[in-house]
Design an enzyme around this catalytic site. Structure first.
Site, PDB file in Angstrom:
ATOM      1  N   HIS A 207      73.078  59.764  22.153  1.00  0.00           N
ATOM      2  CA  HIS A 207      71.887  60.500  21.721  1.00  0.00           C
ATOM      3  C   HIS A 207      71.797  61.799  22.517  1.00  0.00           C
ATOM      4  O   HIS A 207      71.792  61.785  23.752  1.00  0.00           O
ATOM      5  CB  HIS A 207      70.628  59.651  21.917  1.00  0.00           C
ATOM      6  CG  HIS A 207      70.539  58.528  20.930  1.00  0.00           C
ATOM      7  ND1 HIS A 207      70.087  57.276  21.260  1.00  0.00           N
ATOM      8  CD2 HIS A 207      70.870  58.484  19.611  1.00  0.00           C
ATOM      9  CE1 HIS A 207      70.131  56.504  20.177  1.00  0.00           C
ATOM     10  NE2 HIS A 207      70.606  57.217  19.168  1.00  0.00           N
ATOM     11  N   ALA A 208      71.712  62.914  21.780  1.00  0.00           N
ATOM     12  CA  ALA A 208      71.893  64.233  22.384  1.00  0.00           C
ATOM     13  C   ALA A 208      70.937  64.523  23.541  1.00  0.00           C
ATOM     14  O   ALA A 208      71.331  65.061  24.564  1.00  0.00           O
ATOM     15  CB  ALA A 208      71.732  65.287  21.295  1.00  0.00           C
ATOM     16  N   ARG A 269      68.253  64.523  18.749  1.00  0.00           N
ATOM     17  CA  ARG A 269      68.764  63.175  19.034  1.00  0.00           C
ATOM     18  C   ARG A 269      70.089  62.870  18.325  1.00  0.00           C
ATOM     19  O   ARG A 269      70.981  62.231  18.872  1.00  0.00           O
ATOM     20  CB  ARG A 269      67.688  62.180  18.576  1.00  0.00           C
ATOM     21  CG  ARG A 269      68.094  60.715  18.556  1.00  0.00           C
ATOM     22  CD  ARG A 269      66.901  59.896  18.072  1.00  0.00           C
ATOM     23  NE  ARG A 269      67.268  58.548  17.695  1.00  0.00           N
ATOM     24  CZ  ARG A 269      67.183  57.488  18.496  1.00  0.00           C
ATOM     25  NH1 ARG A 269      66.774  57.628  19.728  1.00  0.00           N
ATOM     26  NH2 ARG A 269      67.514  56.289  18.072  1.00  0.00           N
ATOM     27  N   TYR A 348      65.252  56.979  27.769  1.00  0.00           N
ATOM     28  CA  TYR A 348      64.816  56.524  29.058  1.00  0.00           C
ATOM     29  C   TYR A 348      64.058  55.219  28.864  1.00  0.00           C
ATOM     30  O   TYR A 348      63.916  54.758  27.736  1.00  0.00           O
ATOM     31  CB  TYR A 348      63.904  57.587  29.728  1.00  0.00           C
ATOM     32  CG  TYR A 348      62.703  58.008  28.911  1.00  0.00           C
ATOM     33  CD1 TYR A 348      61.468  57.392  29.078  1.00  0.00           C
ATOM     34  CD2 TYR A 348      62.809  59.027  27.959  1.00  0.00           C
ATOM     35  CE1 TYR A 348      60.370  57.780  28.331  1.00  0.00           C
ATOM     36  CE2 TYR A 348      61.712  59.411  27.207  1.00  0.00           C
ATOM     37  CZ  TYR A 348      60.497  58.781  27.397  1.00  0.00           C
ATOM     38  OH  TYR A 348      59.414  59.162  26.641  1.00  0.00           O
ATOM     39  N   GLU A 425      69.209  51.395  29.292  1.00  0.00           N
ATOM     40  CA  GLU A 425      68.295  52.540  29.194  1.00  0.00           C
ATOM     41  C   GLU A 425      67.991  52.976  30.617  1.00  0.00           C
ATOM     42  O   GLU A 425      67.315  52.272  31.367  1.00  0.00           O
ATOM     43  CB  GLU A 425      66.993  52.148  28.476  1.00  0.00           C
ATOM     44  CG  GLU A 425      67.156  51.798  27.005  1.00  0.00           C
ATOM     45  CD  GLU A 425      67.268  53.021  26.098  1.00  0.00           C
ATOM     46  OE1 GLU A 425      67.124  54.157  26.591  1.00  0.00           O
ATOM     47  OE2 GLU A 425      67.525  52.824  24.896  1.00  0.00           O
TER      48      GLU A 425
HETATM   49 ZN    ZN Z   1      69.452  56.574  23.126  1.00  0.00          ZN
END
Ligand code: ZN
Length: 482
Positions: A207-208, A269, A348, A425
């Protein structure tokens, strides 16, 4: 009259500058945190998510930092000035949603984060002149790198690695992203003739906007090389790790999206492919959510068929070039079932997530397999907590966070039968969110390394000691839970 013309000209010039590549400013944007207490409240948030997608013009709709799936899972939402009253009308005043305004002007926070990323390396340089570096890693790890810099960093790691021990590291181009940027896997293989060695796959940056993820994977690679191969820094456990496992590391899975998040829109994203627009509308939207594009249970809950949504799953399983390249590579590497652990780093929220994410209450089978994976997640979380006292929740994504079908961890376990498949995460828990300052890279990196060591230690114990599960795991996680 003349002045008016000049003003108009100046206005046009500004517009052109913005469209030509200036980073989106988020001036006046508000960041809210919504905590839904009921199913209906979560549904209200989902309907807002669907009604105001952040495309086709990024930043004009609502940008959800995480997907509103369950009650009691807090959602951070970036609201542009023009939507504040509509958003508040739908949410504020509901007794089943607690709404908190985290930032009144997120533009200032984003600008500050941008300044820090540019200034922090200089600051560190000055500090280091006075204080000798306590650890001698190969890279500085003091900045969120751009794509070109990141490839250079991977190249430096590979070169230093081979100077320390010849023929140990290799860069492998496994494919390219939609706009042509390379997908580079760093292979760390201490003995390339040992056919019995198991493999560990680690990827970052799918995910960017999750910049801490590629930075952390780079840090982990640096520690494996520096502390596993450099005699002056040897750490016995890291040395042993390289004896037991080969590492396949893809620090930057989504280079197009990552670059776009640096150059244009910080909270992008997806990847950057053109989708051709929603069938029912004339909008043309870009990007596939690569972590909803995997083939196991593709197309289900938590993924969208709308190309304008942040969680757009793509036209079909592995329709994106990036995920197709990773699929090809990982399948080939696992043709002899040698991949033991599949690890994917995101941010996060501080979670260690195991399959399955596609549906609540769905677990690996047999139940012992789920119990073992949960045990690995538990010891990993505990070790990361003991490093910096940041608490990680562990469980399946669908149970503890949100349902998300078409994810990489589900595919690795569900389709490829990789025994241990986890998604981490990374920090933080939302105070900085995606804008975690670069000063945290080493701090988060060391936490992730210790988590990795604990996970692999636990896996080794589970695979070699038949009593380990009964004596060490059952106290924390029971197969009967699954
Ligand atoms: Zn992600």
């Amino acid at each position: 009259m003349k002045i008016c013309l000049l003003l108009i000209a100046a206005g046009l010039l500004i517009c052109q500058t913005v469209q030509g590549g200036k980073t989106f400013s988020f001036e006046g944007y508000r960041l809210y945190r919504a905590d839904p207490f009921s199913k209906e409240a979560a549904a209200v948030l989902r309907s807002l998510h669907d009604a105001y997608p952040s495309e086709p013009e990024p930043g004009l709709g609502l940008t959800f930092f995480n997907y509103p799936s369950h009650r009691n899972v807090k959602v951070d939402i970036l609201v542009p000035p023009r939507l504040v009253s509509a958003f508040r009308k739908a949410v504020a005043g509901r007794p089943d949603i607690q709404l908190e305004l985290l930032h009144r002007n997120y533009g200032r926070v984003a600008a500050q984060a941008d300044r820090e990323n540019r200034q922090f390396p200089r600051l560190m340089k000055r500090l280091r002149r006075a204080v000798r570096r306590s650890d001698q890693l190969i890279l500085n790890h003091n900045q969120y790198l751009r794509y070109d810099q990141l490839l250079e960093a991977v190249n430096s790691l590979a070169q230093q690695c081979n100077l320390l021990r010849s023929n140990t590291c290799r860069q492998q181009e496994i494919g390219s992203a939609y706009e042509g940027r390379k997908l580079i896997v760093l292979r760390i293989e201490k003995s390339q003739t040992d056919k019995q060695k198991r493999k560990v796959w680690i990827d970052g940056g799918i995910h960017a906007r999750e910049w801490i993820s590629p930075a952390t994977v780079l840090y982990m690679a640096d520690v494996l090389i520096s502390k596993g191969l450099n005699r002056r820094m040897w750490t016995p456990e890291v040395v042993a790790l390289l004896d037991y496992y080969d590492f396949l590391m893809l620090p930057l899975y989504n280079p197009d999206g990552y670059e776009y998040s640096h150059s244009h829109y910080r909270f992008w994203r997806k990847n950057r492919q053109t989708n051709g627009g929603h069938p029912s509308q004339s909008r043309v939207c870009r990007g596939v959510d690569l972590n909803r594009n995997y083939g196991y249970k593709w197309g289900g809950s938590g993924s969208s068929s709308d190309p304008c949504q942040d969680n757009y799953r793509g036209a079909g399983p592995f329709s994106a070039m990036e995920s197709a390249a990773v699929k090809r590579f990982v399948e080939q590497e696992n043709s002899d079932k040698k991949i033991l652990l599949f690890l994917s780093y995101h941010s996060y929220g501080q979670y260690v997530l195991m399959p399955f994410g596609f549906k609540r209450g769905a677990y690996p089978r047999p139940a012992l397999s789920a119990g073992k994976m949960s045990c690995v997640a538990f010891f990993g979380s505990r070790e990361m907590f003991s490093t910096n006292h940041r608490f990680y929740i562990h469980g399946t994504s669908a149970d503890v966070l949100y349902e998300a079908s078409g994810g990489s961890d589900d595919w690795a376990h569900g389709s490829l039968e990789v025994p241990y498949s986890l998604t981490v995460e990374l920090p933080d828990d939302g105070a900085y969110g995606f804008l975690l300052p670069p000063a945290y890279i080493r701090n988060v990196g060391s936490e992730a390394v210790r988590g990795l060591l604990a996970m692999l230690r636990t896996i080794h114990d589970l695979e070699t000691n038949t009593n380990f599960y009964r004596t060490r795991c059952l106290a924390h996680t029971a197969a009967s839970d699954y």
